[in-house]
Design an enzyme around this catalytic site. Structure first.
Site, PDB file in Angstrom:
ATOM      1  CG  HIS A 201      -1.911  -1.090   1.305  1.00 39.13           C
ATOM      2  ND1 HIS A 201      -2.069  -1.896   2.402  1.00 39.13           N
ATOM      3  CD2 HIS A 201      -2.822  -1.526   0.384  1.00 39.13           C
ATOM      4  CE1 HIS A 201      -3.048  -2.769   2.174  1.00 39.13           C
ATOM      5  NE2 HIS A 201      -3.507  -2.570   0.960  1.00 39.13           N
TER       6      HIS A 201
ATOM      7  CE  LYS B 259     -11.127  -7.669   2.116  1.00 41.11           C
ATOM      8  NZ  LYS B 259     -10.029  -6.793   1.652  1.00 41.11           N
TER       9      LYS B 259
ATOM     10  NE  ARG C 264      -2.860  -7.551  -4.152  1.00 44.57           N
ATOM     11  CZ  ARG C 264      -3.503  -7.824  -3.043  1.00 44.57           C
ATOM     12  NH1 ARG C 264      -2.851  -8.267  -1.989  1.00 44.57           N
ATOM     13  NH2 ARG C 264      -4.808  -7.677  -2.966  1.00 44.57           N
TER      14      ARG C 264
ATOM     15  CB  SER D   4      -4.285  -6.944   4.362  1.00 47.40           C
ATOM     16  OG  SER D   4      -3.822  -5.712   3.884  1.00 47.40           O
TER      17      SER D   4
HETATM   18  P1  ADP Z   1     -10.107  -3.518   0.080  1.00 43.33           P
HETATM   19  O1  ADP Z   1     -10.681  -4.203   1.246  1.00 43.33           O
HETATM   20  O2  ADP Z   1     -10.857  -2.276  -0.308  1.00 43.33           O
HETATM   21  O3  ADP Z   1      -9.782  -4.399  -1.091  1.00 43.33           O
HETATM   22  P2  ADP Z   1      -7.267  -3.483   0.803  1.00 43.33           P
HETATM   23  O4  ADP Z   1      -6.757  -2.801   2.025  1.00 43.33           O
HETATM   24  O5  ADP Z   1      -7.226  -4.964   0.781  1.00 43.33           O
HETATM   25  O6  ADP Z   1      -8.744  -2.917   0.629  1.00 43.33           O
HETATM   26  O7  ADP Z   1      -6.528  -2.934  -0.495  1.00 43.33           O
HETATM   27  C1  ADP Z   1      -6.603  -1.590  -0.906  1.00 43.33           C
HETATM   28  C2  ADP Z   1      -6.055  -1.473  -2.315  1.00 43.33           C
HETATM   29  O8  ADP Z   1      -4.666  -1.767  -2.335  1.00 43.33           O
HETATM   30  C3  ADP Z   1      -6.690  -2.418  -3.330  1.00 43.33           C
HETATM   31  O9  ADP Z   1      -6.794  -1.746  -4.576  1.00 43.33           O
HETATM   32  C4  ADP Z   1      -5.697  -3.548  -3.430  1.00 43.33           C
HETATM   33  O10 ADP Z   1      -5.775  -4.210  -4.675  1.00 43.33           O
HETATM   34  C5  ADP Z   1      -4.396  -2.781  -3.286  1.00 43.33           C
HETATM   35  N1  ADP Z   1      -3.277  -3.609  -2.798  1.00 43.33           N
HETATM   36  C6  ADP Z   1      -3.272  -4.441  -1.742  1.00 43.33           C
HETATM   37  N2  ADP Z   1      -2.060  -5.017  -1.578  1.00 43.33           N
HETATM   38  C7  ADP Z   1      -1.276  -4.536  -2.581  1.00 43.33           C
HETATM   39  C8  ADP Z   1       0.093  -4.766  -2.987  1.00 43.33           C
HETATM   40  N3  ADP Z   1       0.886  -5.621  -2.327  1.00 43.33           N
HETATM   41  N4  ADP Z   1       0.553  -4.096  -4.086  1.00 43.33           N
HETATM   42  C9  ADP Z   1      -0.275  -3.267  -4.747  1.00 43.33           C
HETATM   43  N5  ADP Z   1      -1.561  -3.006  -4.432  1.00 43.33           N
HETATM   44  C10 ADP Z   1      -2.059  -3.631  -3.360  1.00 43.33           C
END
Ligand code: ADP
Length: 151
Positions: A18, A42, A92, A130
């Site tokens: 992130h 979630k 990703r 995450s």
């Molecule tokens: P959500 O629950 O809205 O999917 P996340 O916290 O899981 O929220 O992810 C927020 C954003 O960051 C999403 O667009 C996700 O695809 C992106 N993301 C998560 N991990 C990575 C990573 N390792 N590299 C690039 N983007 C990521």
């Protein structure tokens, strides 16, 4: 006019993946609002939301272009209220693409002014998720390498 992007997510927890999206986004936008939201899929958080806000604020302490907020409403509406015309998201893999594609369509429908912008993950962060970090942490594994702050 200032280019303001909203970077919404669960951030449970906020990871180096992130952080990378935000740092790269800062080259495109004047301001990025990192908005920690509730993803109904979630519903129960693992990391406390106020604590996560502090960790993210700590991470970008030296960066005046970054603001961290907590929100609990429609992302499209929250963006409108904050003058954000861009939604920043990370991709990703194809699973992310399928999901992001549909939410981007809905967000655009709800707010015509809102353009979603996707950054492809940097290879060194592609495997960071995450949900995996939560699993490792739950069983007392060391997750410090994946986080841009100290828990
Ligand atoms: P959500 O629950 O809205 O999917 P996340 O916290 O899981 O929220 O992810 C927020 C954003 O960051 C999403 O667009 C996700 O695809 C992106 N993301 C998560 N991990 C990575 C990573 N390792 N590299 C690039 N983007 C990521």
């Amino acid at each position: 006019m200032k280019r303001i992007a909203l970077f919404p997510g669960s951030f449970d927890p906020f990871t180096k993946g992130h952080e990378d999206i935000v740092l790269r986004g800062l080259k495109l936008f004047d301001e990025i609002i990192i908005a920690i939201g509730y993803n109904s899929g979630k519903s129960v958080r693992y990391f406390e939301i106020q604590k996560m806000k502090q960790y993210i604020e700590q991470t970008f302490a030296g960066n005046p272009g970054v603001r961290v907020e907590i929100f609990a409403e429609l992302t499209a509406e929250y963006a409108r209220k904050n003058g954000a015309r861009y939604l920043l998201r990370g991709l990703r893999n194809t699973t992310d693409f399928e999901y992001e594609n549909s939410i981007a369509q809905v967000n655009r429908f709800l707010n015509e002014e809102l353009e979603s912008v996707f950054l492809i993950t940097s290879p060194q962060f592609a495997a960071i998720s995450s949900s995996i970090i939560r699993e490792v942490h739950r069983y007392s594994g060391d997750v410090s390498d994946f986080l841009p702050y100290k828990l």
